[in-house]
Design a protein around this motif. Structure first.
Motif, PDB file in Angstrom:
ATOM      1  N   ALA A   1      25.103  35.054  82.648  1.00  0.00           N
ATOM      2  CA  ALA A   1      25.381  33.882  81.436  1.00  0.00           C
ATOM      3  C   ALA A   1      26.804  34.366  80.941  1.00  0.00           C
ATOM      4  O   ALA A   1      27.421  35.259  81.082  1.00  0.00           O
ATOM      5  N   LEU A   2      27.235  33.499  79.827  1.00  0.00           N
ATOM      6  CA  LEU A   2      28.202  33.791  79.034  1.00  0.00           C
ATOM      7  C   LEU A   2      27.908  35.319  78.421  1.00  0.00           C
ATOM      8  O   LEU A   2      26.702  35.520  78.117  1.00  0.00           O
ATOM      9  N   PRO A   3      28.999  36.045  78.250  1.00  0.00           N
ATOM     10  CA  PRO A   3      28.872  37.661  77.766  1.00  0.00           C
ATOM     11  C   PRO A   3      28.297  37.258  76.273  1.00  0.00           C
ATOM     12  O   PRO A   3      28.765  36.831  75.507  1.00  0.00           O
ATOM     13  N   THR A   4      27.526  38.315  75.992  1.00  0.00           N
ATOM     14  CA  THR A   4      26.880  38.420  74.648  1.00  0.00           C
ATOM     15  C   THR A   4      28.116  39.310  73.973  1.00  0.00           C
ATOM     16  O   THR A   4      29.081  39.850  74.373  1.00  0.00           O
ATOM     17  N   ASP A   5      28.052  39.239  72.616  1.00  0.00           N
ATOM     18  CA  ASP A   5      28.981  40.227  71.809  1.00  0.00           C
ATOM     19  C   ASP A   5      29.064  41.446  72.124  1.00  0.00           C
ATOM     20  O   ASP A   5      30.188  42.137  72.149  1.00  0.00           O
ATOM     21  N   LYS A   6      27.885  42.247  72.439  1.00  0.00           N
ATOM     22  CA  LYS A   6      27.957  43.516  72.588  1.00  0.00           C
ATOM     23  C   LYS A   6      28.644  43.918  74.126  1.00  0.00           C
ATOM     24  O   LYS A   6      29.379  44.726  74.457  1.00  0.00           O
ATOM     25  N   ALA A   7      28.485  42.878  75.150  1.00  0.00           N
ATOM     26  CA  ALA A   7      28.721  43.162  76.186  1.00  0.00           C
ATOM     27  C   ALA A   7      30.510  42.973  76.469  1.00  0.00           C
ATOM     28  O   ALA A   7      31.079  43.784  77.003  1.00  0.00           O
ATOM     29  N   ALA A   8      30.885  41.975  75.662  1.00  0.00           N
ATOM     30  CA  ALA A   8      32.299  41.802  75.465  1.00  0.00           C
ATOM     31  C   ALA A   8      32.914  43.086  74.864  1.00  0.00           C
ATOM     32  O   ALA A   8      34.116  43.324  75.117  1.00  0.00           O
ATOM     33  N   ARG A   9      32.392  43.615  73.826  1.00  0.00           N
ATOM     34  CA  ARG A   9      32.800  44.728  73.155  1.00  0.00           C
ATOM     35  C   ARG A   9      33.046  45.858  74.091  1.00  0.00           C
ATOM     36  O   ARG A   9      33.878  46.758  74.079  1.00  0.00           O
ATOM     37  N   LEU A  10      31.961  46.015  74.809  1.00  0.00           N
ATOM     38  CA  LEU A  10      31.936  47.283  75.874  1.00  0.00           C
ATOM     39  C   LEU A  10      32.920  46.951  76.804  1.00  0.00           C
ATOM     40  O   LEU A  10      33.692  48.050  77.275  1.00  0.00           O
ATOM     41  N   ALA A  11      33.203  45.602  77.184  1.00  0.00           N
ATOM     42  CA  ALA A  11      34.649  45.519  78.262  1.00  0.00           C
ATOM     43  C   ALA A  11      35.736  45.935  77.640  1.00  0.00           C
ATOM     44  O   ALA A  11      36.513  46.512  78.472  1.00  0.00           O
ATOM     45  N   LEU A  12      35.818  45.584  76.415  1.00  0.00           N
ATOM     46  CA  LEU A  12      37.264  45.887  75.907  1.00  0.00           C
ATOM     47  C   LEU A  12      37.335  47.696  75.645  1.00  0.00           C
ATOM     48  O   LEU A  12      38.513  47.961  75.819  1.00  0.00           O
ATOM     49  N   ARG A  13      36.082  48.010  75.122  1.00  0.00           N
ATOM     50  CA  ARG A  13      36.185  49.562  75.136  1.00  0.00           C
ATOM     51  C   ARG A  13      36.376  50.325  76.735  1.00  0.00           C
ATOM     52  O   ARG A  13      37.146  51.293  76.599  1.00  0.00           O
ATOM     53  N   THR A  14      36.148  49.523  77.588  1.00  0.00           N
ATOM     54  CA  THR A  14      36.450  50.231  78.863  1.00  0.00           C
ATOM     55  C   THR A  14      37.879  50.326  79.087  1.00  0.00           C
ATOM     56  O   THR A  14      38.502  51.387  79.461  1.00  0.00           O
ATOM     57  N   GLN A  15      38.909  49.272  78.673  1.00  0.00           N
ATOM     58  CA  GLN A  15      40.101  49.311  78.644  1.00  0.00           C
ATOM     59  C   GLN A  15      40.761  50.305  77.870  1.00  0.00           C
ATOM     60  O   GLN A  15      41.621  51.252  78.130  1.00  0.00           O
ATOM     61  N   GLN A  16      40.215  50.481  76.697  1.00  0.00           N
ATOM     62  CA  GLN A  16      40.614  51.381  75.473  1.00  0.00           C
ATOM     63  C   GLN A  16      40.429  52.895  76.163  1.00  0.00           C
ATOM     64  O   GLN A  16      41.323  53.696  75.869  1.00  0.00           O
ATOM     65  N   VAL A  17      39.227  53.044  76.878  1.00  0.00           N
ATOM     66  CA  VAL A  17      39.181  54.511  77.310  1.00  0.00           C
ATOM     67  C   VAL A  17      39.941  54.816  78.433  1.00  0.00           C
ATOM     68  O   VAL A  17      40.734  55.820  78.481  1.00  0.00           O
ATOM     69  N   LEU A  18      40.545  53.655  79.400  1.00  0.00           N
ATOM     70  CA  LEU A  18      41.337  53.954  80.305  1.00  0.00           C
ATOM     71  C   LEU A  18      42.746  54.217  79.627  1.00  0.00           C
ATOM     72  O   LEU A  18      43.490  54.856  80.095  1.00  0.00           O
ATOM     73  N   ALA A  19      43.117  53.601  78.618  1.00  0.00           N
ATOM     74  CA  ALA A  19      44.281  53.707  78.208  1.00  0.00           C
ATOM     75  C   ALA A  19      44.551  55.088  77.241  1.00  0.00           C
ATOM     76  O   ALA A  19      45.666  55.707  77.209  1.00  0.00           O
ATOM     77  N   TYR A  20      43.305  55.361  76.501  1.00  0.00           N
ATOM     78  CA  TYR A  20      43.539  56.432  75.619  1.00  0.00           C
ATOM     79  C   TYR A  20      42.941  57.833  75.810  1.00  0.00           C
ATOM     80  O   TYR A  20      43.100  59.007  75.320  1.00  0.00           O
ATOM     81  N   GLU A  21      41.824  57.739  76.762  1.00  0.00           N
ATOM     82  CA  GLU A  21      41.183  58.798  77.032  1.00  0.00           C
ATOM     83  C   GLU A  21      41.566  59.597  78.457  1.00  0.00           C
ATOM     84  O   GLU A  21      41.169  60.757  78.808  1.00  0.00           O
ATOM     85  N   THR A  22      42.231  58.836  79.198  1.00  0.00           N
ATOM     86  CA  THR A  22      42.651  59.381  80.708  1.00  0.00           C
ATOM     87  C   THR A  22      44.319  59.618  80.842  1.00  0.00           C
ATOM     88  O   THR A  22      44.773  59.371  79.657  1.00  0.00           O
ATOM     89  N   ASP A  23      44.665  60.194  81.678  1.00  0.00           N
ATOM     90  CA  ASP A  23      46.003  60.422  81.772  1.00  0.00           C
ATOM     91  C   ASP A  23      46.638  59.406  82.598  1.00  0.00           C
ATOM     92  O   ASP A  23      47.932  59.703  83.129  1.00  0.00           O
ATOM     93  N   VAL A  24      46.392  58.296  83.046  1.00  0.00           N
ATOM     94  CA  VAL A  24      46.899  57.304  83.897  1.00  0.00           C
ATOM     95  C   VAL A  24      48.138  56.684  83.004  1.00  0.00           C
ATOM     96  O   VAL A  24      48.996  56.005  84.013  1.00  0.00           O
TER      97      VAL A  24
END
Length: 533
Positions: free
Chosen positions: A348-371
């Motif tokens: 279904a359409l994403p819940t607030d929590k799921a949308a926040r987790l999706a954004l956090r995924t990008q933030q982990v890639l950007a700020y916690e990895t060395d890519v």
């Protein structure tokens, strides 16, 4: 999904072989100077900017929009508070098809797959309290793209934001609608004329706006392989460039504002190769076929969305892992902006929590990895460079077949691209059904019983609310002003004048999206597909 070996050669999503080991022989005769260049330089294989993410990360977008404009506005405010740097707007099906919420054709679809926008009043609510000069807004809208852009401009002006300070993108890629999605309105030729009018209008009025996002994403969702995705997308891009040049525009006046939209799958290495190949092909086409002199005209800048088609309703939390890998593929492939799907979108359409987790995924890639520490870390890889050449060759061959049929529009009218995509989708489905392609939780590693999940549901009362808003709008506006403005729009459509200025004035007079589209339907007609190929 990679096809598993049955004692033979493993194959990727494009059906191309994957070698178990790559060595120097894979790049025999390969010239890094001509095939790679430096980051930010022709042929842009290594990325469109010299520093890429070492200076700052990509734009992190989250796709949102559902129900009413007020509900969507609340979601946008949440996303901005959580660190989103760009908004991506989803519109409901009636809006995408140029119908008002109170038309019988809209019944049951209002607010379901996106936000319902019927007039400037809805757009005003949608972006209320959001500083339009400080956000980048991407709107997933095609056939009526000009209308939604003009509504955005009108709301910006009401907030005191000049058009020159607006920044964002309209998808505006109607050709792929005839191939993959079906949310077209007009026949191809007047649709292309409208695209050229948008190019000209934005160059004069909204110069920072990306006037088109030429999209392979939806073709991929319909079943296109990576090679088909970039081949048919770039072929459509060529058609748009030819249309603009035929309308009297210089290629370097509009090409720097072209952008693209691709999918990112879980097949990490092939996706990285796909993005690199697409940049190289586009740079060569723009330089050699169209004579583009400005390096920005040769750059293939693109937005990426993770692959919704690869998300599963079974064991939906596993989608978090899929989206992470897909997002990583986009980043390593050099995307300029990224939307990560929520893990629950297969349900279904994403819940607030799921949308926040999706954004956090990008933030982990950007700020916690060395890519983000180095540009194009796969440059020179035996495997990835070989795959890049391989995907490029397959895509160029397909583009040649489109040209042989007379170009993208002629091929669309014969059903060529649609037929090729459907054939590939059938191949993938057969391999999945046979277990040759593993989908975790679907054809392997299943659970005996799925865990319960409560999806987000759209309130069915939304349709009645939108219908009531439209009735109030029509009662309060000047009917004479709307009629006169729509008459001016029809006259422009019958001739050769740019249709956007009279369209803007009709919307300013509070004509609805459906009324404006109907005025153009009266002149240009509607498209009826054929299966001629």
């Amino acid at each position: 999904m990679v096809q598993e070996s049955d004692g033979g050669v493993r194959r990727n999503e494009s059906g191309l072989p994957i070698e178990p080991v790559y060595g120097p022989e894979a790049l025999d005769g390969w010239d890094p100077a001509s095939r790679l260049g430096a980051p930010g330089s022709y042929p842009f294989t290594r990325g469109v900017y010299p520093s890429m993410y070492t200076g700052r990360p990509w734009t992190m977008r989250q796709y949102a929009g559902f129900g009413t404009a007020r509900e969507s506005n609340a979601r946008y405010r949440q996303l901005i508070a959580h660190g989103t740097t760009g908004l991506s707007v989803a519109f409901d099906l009636p809006t995408q098809m140029g119908h008002d919420s109170d038309t019988p054709l809209a019944s049951g679809e209002v607010g379901k797959v996106g936000v319902a926008i019927d007039s400037v009043e809805d757009m005003r609510v949608l972006f209320g309290g959001i500083p339009l000069d400080r956000v980048s807004t991407s709107m997933t809208i095609n056939a009526p793209a000009a209308l939604l852009l003009l509504l955005y401009q009108l709301v910006g002006e009401e907030e005191g934001v000049s058009p020159g300070r607006l920044n964002g993108t309209i998808q505006n890629d109607v050709l792929k609608e005839y191939i993959a999605r079906g949310t077209y309105i007009f026949p191809p030729q007047p649709s292309l004329r409208l695209t050229a009018d948008i190019f000209q209008y934005c160059r004069a009025e909204i110069p920072r706006w990306n006037t088109i996002s030429i999209s392979g994403y939806h073709m991929a969702e319909a079943g296109a392989s990576p090679a088909q995705e970039i081949a048919f997308t770039l072929a459509n891009g060529i058609a748009y460039v030819r249309t603009a040049i035929a309308a009297g525009m210089d290629v370097d006046d509009f090409a720097p504002r072209l952008s693209f939209f691709f999918v990112a799958r879980t097949t990490l290495l092939e996706e990285i190769a796909k993005f690199r190949a697409a940049r190289r092909i586009w740079a060569r086409v723009m330089r050699e076929e169209f004579g583009a002199r400005n390096p920005r005209s040769q750059m293939l800048r693109f937005h990426t969305q993770t692959a919704g088609v690869q998300l599963t309703a079974q064991q939906p939390e596993v989608n978090l892992a899929r989206v992470t890998i897909q997002g990583l593929a986009a980043v390593l492939g050099g995307t300029q902006s990224l939307h990560t799907n929520s893990f629950d979108e297969a349900i279904a359409l994403p819940t607030d929590k799921a949308a926040r987790l999706a954004l956090r995924t990008q933030q982990v890639l950007a700020y916690e990895t060395d890519v983000t520490a180095t540009v194009d870390p796969f440059a020179g890889s035996y495997a990835v460079e070989s795959m890049t050449d391989q995907v490029e060759e397959a895509a160029v061959t397909l583009m040649g077949r489109v040209e042989d049929l007379g170009g993208a529009v002629a091929a669309i009218e014969r059903g060529f691209q649609k037929d090729e995509i459907e054939r590939n989708a059938y191949r993938i489905a057969q391999e999945t059904d046979a277990g040759e392609r593993v989908v975790v939780g679907v054809n392997r590693f299943q659970l005996d019983e799925e865990e319960p999940y409560t999806p987000l549901r759209v309130d069915p009362a939304i349709e009645a609310q939108q219908v009531e808003r439209l009735a109030v709008l029509r009662a309060r506006r000047s009917r004479g002003a709307v009629t006169a403005a729509l008459d001016d729009l029809r006259k422009a459509a019958e001739g050769t004048d740019n249709v956007l200025p009279p369209m803007r004035e009709a919307l300013r007079a509070r004509a609805t999206v459906g009324e404006v589209c109907d005025a153009l339907r009266n002149v240009w007609g509607t498209y009826v597909p054929t299966d001629a190929f």
